[in-house]
Design an enzyme around this catalytic site. Structure first.
Site, short mmCIF file in Angstrom:
data_model
loop_
_atom_site.label_atom_id
_atom_site.label_comp_id
_atom_site.label_asym_id
_atom_site.label_seq_id
_atom_site.Cartn_x
_atom_site.Cartn_y
_atom_site.Cartn_z
N ASN A 25 0.95 -1.10 0.11
CA ASN A 25 0.02 0.09 0.12
C ASN A 25 0.87 1.14 0.08
O ASN A 25 1.61 1.42 0.91
CB ASN A 25 -0.84 0.07 1.31
CG ASN A 25 -2.09 1.09 1.25
OD1 ASN A 25 -1.55 2.33 0.93
ND2 ASN A 25 -3.14 0.61 1.64
N ASP A 73 -1.66 -3.77 10.94
CA ASP A 73 -2.99 -4.36 10.50
C ASP A 73 -3.92 -3.38 11.15
O ASP A 73 -3.61 -2.89 12.43
CB ASP A 73 -3.26 -5.65 10.69
CG ASP A 73 -4.44 -6.25 10.26
OD1 ASP A 73 -4.58 -6.15 8.94
OD2 ASP A 73 -5.40 -6.95 10.89
#
Length: 196
Positions: free
Chosen positions: A10, A72
């Site tokens: 990302n 996460d």
């Protein structure tokens, strides 16, 4: 430590990590998965954000030999009993389909009264090297709105209004969001652990 791997593809997370860790850890080069030889990525099969962050950071170290950081994060919605939670990125079935995930959450909340739209973004950050494993966490409470607003950010940002704000996360500037975000909190806490 002069090079560290962010175990993510990302680009927005990579930019965020560089912005936040850079000033705290000068001279540190942050590289992403696109900058190293490809390796098979383990599924995010953990029950918690911390579990998944550790899975990704351990894999990064194992396959590259570089100290690795992974996060996460996700959205926990009170009216959905904390879901989508660790399933946030694949809530609608396909990993990373932000528009479908956002639509599904809004559809699931269609009959929920506005006063019950409390939610929070949560994040766990893991750091793993050959000698140690470190964990940090961050949480940004707020509420959801029924129509997406703003073009900054990604994921559920366009429907999330942080506590104390009238604008969604996607309407905040990068600096405003970094200062309060769940990931910003977790990364700053990790930077403090790394300089000890």
């Amino acid at each position: 430590m002069s090079r560290i791997l962010l175990a993510s593809r990302n680009a927005k997370k990579l930019a965020e990590l560089r912005r936040i860790l850079g000033p705290a850890l000068p001279g540190l080069e942050v590289v992403g998965l696109a900058d190293v030889d490809p390796y098979p990525e383990a599924p995010e099969s953990g029950a918690t954000f911390a579990d998944n962050a550790l899975i990704k950071a351990r894999e990064g170290l194992l396959h590259t030999g570089l100290p690795s950081v992974a996060d996460d994060s996700g959205l926990s919605v009170e009216a959905l009993n904390g879901m989508p939670g660790v399933l946030s990125a694949r809530w609608a079935g396909r990993h990373g389909d932000d528009a479908a995930n956002l639509r599904l959450v809004l559809d699931q909340l269609a009959d929920v009264p506005d006063e019950r739209l409390g939610a929070a973004f949560e994040c766990a950050v893991a750091y793993v090297d050959v000698d140690r494993e470190l964990l940090s966490a961050g949480r940004m409470p707020g509420r959801l709105v029924r129509e997406p607003r703003g073009d900054n950010g990604f994921g559920y940002d366009p429907i999330f209004v942080p506590d104390g704000h009238a604008r969604t996360s996607a309407e905040l500037s990068v600096a405003e969001k970094d200062a309060i975000s769940h990931r910003g909190q977790a990364l700053r806490a990790m930077a403090e652990l790394l300089v000890r």
